[in-house]
Design a protein around this motif. Structure first.
Motif, PDB file in Angstrom:
ATOM      1  N   GLY A   1     -17.527   1.973 -16.893  1.00  0.00           N
ATOM      2  CA  GLY A   1     -17.315   1.314 -15.618  1.00  0.00           C
ATOM      3  C   GLY A   1     -17.421   2.290 -14.455  1.00  0.00           C
TER       4      GLY A   1
ATOM      5  N   LEU B   1     -12.016  -6.901  -8.530  1.00  0.00           N
ATOM      6  CA  LEU B   1     -11.169  -6.553  -9.670  1.00  0.00           C
ATOM      7  C   LEU B   1      -9.781  -6.115  -9.220  1.00  0.00           C
ATOM      8  CD1 LEU B   1     -11.433  -6.451 -12.735  1.00  0.00           C
ATOM      9  CD2 LEU B   1     -12.104  -4.066 -12.554  1.00  0.00           C
TER      10      LEU B   1
ATOM     11  N   LEU C   1      -8.513  -9.012 -13.362  1.00  0.00           N
ATOM     12  CA  LEU C   1      -8.398  -8.149 -14.538  1.00  0.00           C
ATOM     13  C   LEU C   1      -8.312  -8.988 -15.803  1.00  0.00           C
ATOM     14  CD1 LEU C   1      -8.028  -5.416 -15.905  1.00  0.00           C
ATOM     15  CD2 LEU C   1      -5.580  -5.567 -15.391  1.00  0.00           C
TER      16      LEU C   1
ATOM     17  N   TRP D   1      -9.572 -11.897 -16.284  1.00  0.00           N
ATOM     18  CA  TRP D   1     -10.899 -12.438 -16.556  1.00  0.00           C
ATOM     19  C   TRP D   1     -11.759 -11.418 -17.304  1.00  0.00           C
ATOM     20  CZ3 TRP D   1     -14.331 -15.787 -17.655  1.00  0.00           C
ATOM     21  CH2 TRP D   1     -15.692 -15.554 -17.435  1.00  0.00           C
ATOM     22  N   ARG D   2     -11.699 -10.157 -16.881  1.00  0.00           N
ATOM     23  CA  ARG D   2     -12.464  -9.125 -17.572  1.00  0.00           C
ATOM     24  C   ARG D   2     -12.009  -8.986 -19.015  1.00  0.00           C
ATOM     25  NH1 ARG D   2     -15.187  -5.289 -14.364  1.00  0.00           N
ATOM     26  NH2 ARG D   2     -15.661  -4.271 -16.350  1.00  0.00           N
TER      27      ARG D   2
ATOM     28  N   ARG E   1     -13.028 -12.657 -20.925  1.00  0.00           N
ATOM     29  CA  ARG E   1     -14.319 -13.324 -20.799  1.00  0.00           C
ATOM     30  C   ARG E   1     -15.151 -13.246 -22.076  1.00  0.00           C
ATOM     31  NH1 ARG E   1     -17.380  -9.187 -16.565  1.00  0.00           N
ATOM     32  NH2 ARG E   1     -17.498  -7.387 -17.976  1.00  0.00           N
TER      33      ARG E   1
END
Length: 529
Positions: free
Chosen positions: A269, A277, A283, A285-286, A289
Motif C-alpha cells: 500500500g 481510508l 477500513l 470495507w478494505r 471486501r
C-alpha cells in the motif's frame, strides 16, 4: 525426519485444544446417518413404498439437490438424503481444523514461539493433518456402526463411512495447500471453502447434465462410490491420488516460504492512507471486501443453478405422500415447485449465514490480533468500531441473498417463460431469510461482548440451527426443539402467505442479542485473551 520433530506433542496439544469442538463434530456427524436410516425404516416399511419414492427421486431437480438414487433400498435412500450434507459438513470440519492449527496459529504468532523450540518446520502441518485424520476416521467408524445397528448391510455401511472419511481427509489436504498461499487464516479457509462450493456446483450440474462434470467433483466421487448399490470401491483411488497430490503440495510449499508469509503476492500500500481510508467504515470495507466479493460470486452462481433446476419439479408424477410431506414441511403447501424453491432458498439462507458469522467474528479477530487496540487508541469509539464491521455482516448478507434471489428468479422465470411473474416471488423467498441470519449475527455479537473466549460458538449455533431445521422433523423431534432454529420461523415463501409476526420477532431477538453484546463490549477490557 528432523522436519517433523515434535509432531507427537503438537498432536496432543491440538487434541486438547479441540477436545470439545471435535467431540461435537464427531458425535453430530456420526448420529445423522443413523437417525436418518432409522426414520426411513419407519416411513417406508415395504418395498412398494420404496419403489414409489424411488421413481419420484429420479426427477432432475431433486437429483441436482442431493444427487442420484442408485438403488431402491433404505440404505440408498439414506445416502441420497443425508450423503451430500454429511460430506459437506465433514469437509468443512476438516479444512477448518487444518487451517486453525497451521495458518491461524502462524498468523497470531504462536507458531513462531513454538518453532523456537525443538519443533521441525513441517511438524505443525503434519500434526494438523493427523488430527483431522483421527476425527474423520472416528466419524467414519461410528457412522458405519450406527448404520449397521439399524439393520443396513455391512458393505454399504462401510462404504458410506469410507466415503465420508475420504471426503474429509481430501479437504484437509486441500487446506494444507491453501494454508501456504496467504498470510491470513480467514483467506486460507475462504479459498478451501470456495473449492468445496465449486465441488458441489459441479456435482449438481454434472448429475443432471454433462455427466463428466460429476467426475471433477470429490462430492460426486463420494456419491458414485455408491453405498448400498453395488459399491464401487475403485473410486477410492481417486481420493487417495488427490490426497497425496495436495498434501505433497502443502509440504513442498511450507518449506519454500518464510514464517508468517504467504506465497500469493501482496500489493504494498501507499506510505500514507488516502482520504477515503480515514474512517473506521472505510477500513472495515478494505478488510471485508475480498470475503464479500468471493461470497457474492458463489451465491450468484448457486442461485442461477438452483433456480434453473426448480422448473423440473413440476414434472413429478404421482409423488409419494411422505416425500410431499417432507418438501411441504420445508417449503410451504402451495405446490411442489414452490415448496422446492422455498426449501432451496432456506438452504441458501443458511449458507449465507456462514458469511454473516465470518464477518461478525472479524471483530474478535481484530481484537486478538492487536489491531483493535491500536485503532481504539485514536478518537474512534468502541461502538463506532463495532458498527463499522457489523454493517458488512448485516447489509453484506442482504446483498448476498438478493444476488441469489435475482439470479434464481431470472433462471426460474426464463425456464417457465414468466420472468415478470416469477422474479419478485423468488427474490422475496431469498430476502425473507435475512432476519434468521441476523439472529446468528446477534448471537456472535453477544458472545464477543459477554464471553469473548466463546466467540467461535456462533459456528455451533449455525450448525445446530441447520440440523434442527433440515432434519428435526425427519428425526421426529418435538416442534419446540425444531423451533430453536431461527430458520424454522422464516415464512415459507413463495409457497405460503407472508406472515409478518415471526419476521418481527426474529428481528427483535437479533436486536436484543446484539444490544447485549455491544453493552458488554463497552464495559469489558480490550483485548481479552
Amino acid at each position: 525426519m528432523k522436519s517433523v520433530t515434535g509432531t507427537r506433542a503438537l498432536v496432543r496439544l491440538a487434541l486438547r485444544l479441540d477436545r470439545v469442538r471435535l467431540t461435537v463434530w464427531i458425535v453430530g456427524l456420526a448420529v445423522m446417518p443413523m437417525g436418518t436410516a432409522a426414520n426411513y425404516v419407519k416411513l417406508y416399511p415395504t418395498q412398494a413404498d420404496l419403489d414409489a419414492v424411488s421413481g419420484v427421486l429420479a426427477n432432475p431437480s431433486l437429483v441436482a439437490l442431493s444427487g442420484p438414487l442408485f438403488a431402491k433400498s433404505i440404505g440408498a435412500l439414506t445416502t441420497w438424503k443425508i450423503g451430500a450434507t454429511e460430506f459437506i459438513l465433514v469437509a468443512l470440519m476438516s479444512l477448518l481444523t487444518v487451517v486453525r492449527h497451521t495458518r491461524t496459529e502462524e498468523e497470531t504468532g504462536r507458531l513462531e514461539l513454538i518453532g523456537a523450540t525443538v519443533v521441525g518446520r513441517r511438524a505443525p502441518l503434519t500434526a494438523a493433518l493427523i488430527v483431522a485424520g483421527i476425527a474423520n476416521l472416528a466419524i467414519a467408524a461410528l457412522a458405519a456402526l450406527g448404520l449397521m445397528a439399524t439393520g443396513l448391510p455391512v458393505a454399504g455401511s462401510v462404504a458410506f463411512g469410507l466415503a465420508t472419511a475420504l471426503v474429509g481427509i481430501l479437504f484437509a489436504a486441500v487446506a494444507a495447500t491453501t494454508a501456504q498461499l496467504t498470510r491470513s487464516g480467514r483467506a486460507a479457509s475462504g479459498i478451501a471453502s470456495a473449492v468445496l462450493a465449486g465441488a458441489y456446483l459441479l456435482r449438481a450440474v454434472g448429475d443432471t447434465g454433462p455427466t463428466w462434470l460429476t467426475w471433477l467433483s470429490p462430492l460426486g466421487w463420494a456419491l458414485h462410490l455408491r453405498p448400498y448399490a453395488d459399491e464401487r470401491w475403485s473410486v477410492a483411488g481417486l481420493f487417495v491420488g488427490f490426497m497425496v497430490l495436495f498434501a505433497a503440495a502443502g509440504y513442498a510449499l511450507v518449506a519454500r516460504r518464510d514464517m508468517g508469509a504467504g506465497l500469493l503476492p501482496e500489493r504494498l500500500g501507499p506510505a500514507e492512507a488516502a482520504p477515503s481510508l480515514r474512517s473506521p467504515l472505510a477500513l472495515a470495507w478494505r478488510l471485508h471486501r475480498g470475503l464479500l466479493l468471493g461470497w457474492l460470486v458463489a451465491l450468484l452462481l448457486t442461485g442461477a443453478v438452483m433456480g434453473g433446476a426448480a422448473a423440473g419439479v413440476a414434472d413429478l408424477k404421482s409423488p409419494n405422500q411422505q416425500l410431499t410431506d417432507i418438501l411441504t414441511r420445508m417449503g410451504g403447501s402451495a405446490g411442489l415447485t414452490d415448496a422446492f424453491l422455498a426449501a432451496i432458498f432456506g438452504i441458501i439462507g443458511m449458507t449465507a449465514a456462514a458469511y454473516t458469522i465470518q464477518a461478525t467474528l472479524r471483530l474478535r479477530q481484530e481484537e486478538t490480533g492487536g489491531h483493535a487496540e491500536v485503532l481504539l487508541a485514536t478518537p474512534v469509539g468502541r461502538l463506532g468500531w463495532a458498527a463499522s464491521h457489523l454493517v458488512f455482516a448485516l447489509l453484506g448478507t442482504a446483498l448476498l441473498l438478493a444476488a441469489a434471489g435475482v439470479t434464481g428468479g431470472l433462471a426460474y422465470g426464463a425456464q417457465v417463460h414468466d420472468i415478470g411473474g416469477q422474479f419478485g416471488r423468488v427474490l422475496g423467498a431469498a430476502l425473507v431469510q435475512l432476519p434468521a441470519t441476523w439472529v446468528l449475527a446477534g448471537l456472535g455479537v453477544a458472545l464477543i461482548g459477554l464471553a469473548p473466549r466463546l466467540g467461535t460458538v456462533a459456528w455451533a449455533g449455525l450448525i445446530v440451527s441447520a440440523l434442527l431445521f433440515e432434519l428435526g422433523a425427519l428425526f421426529g423431534l418435538s416442534q419446540w426443539v425444531v423451533d430453536l432454529s431461527p430458520f424454522a420461523h422464516v415464512p415459507k415463501l413463495p409457497g405460503s402467505a407472508f406472515a409478518a409476526t415471526p419476521v418481527v420477532w426474529l428481528i427483535v431477538v437479533a436486536v436484543a442479542l446484539g444490544a447485549a453484546g455491544l453493552v458488554g463490549l463497552r464495559r469489558r477490557d480490550i483485548p481479552t485473551a
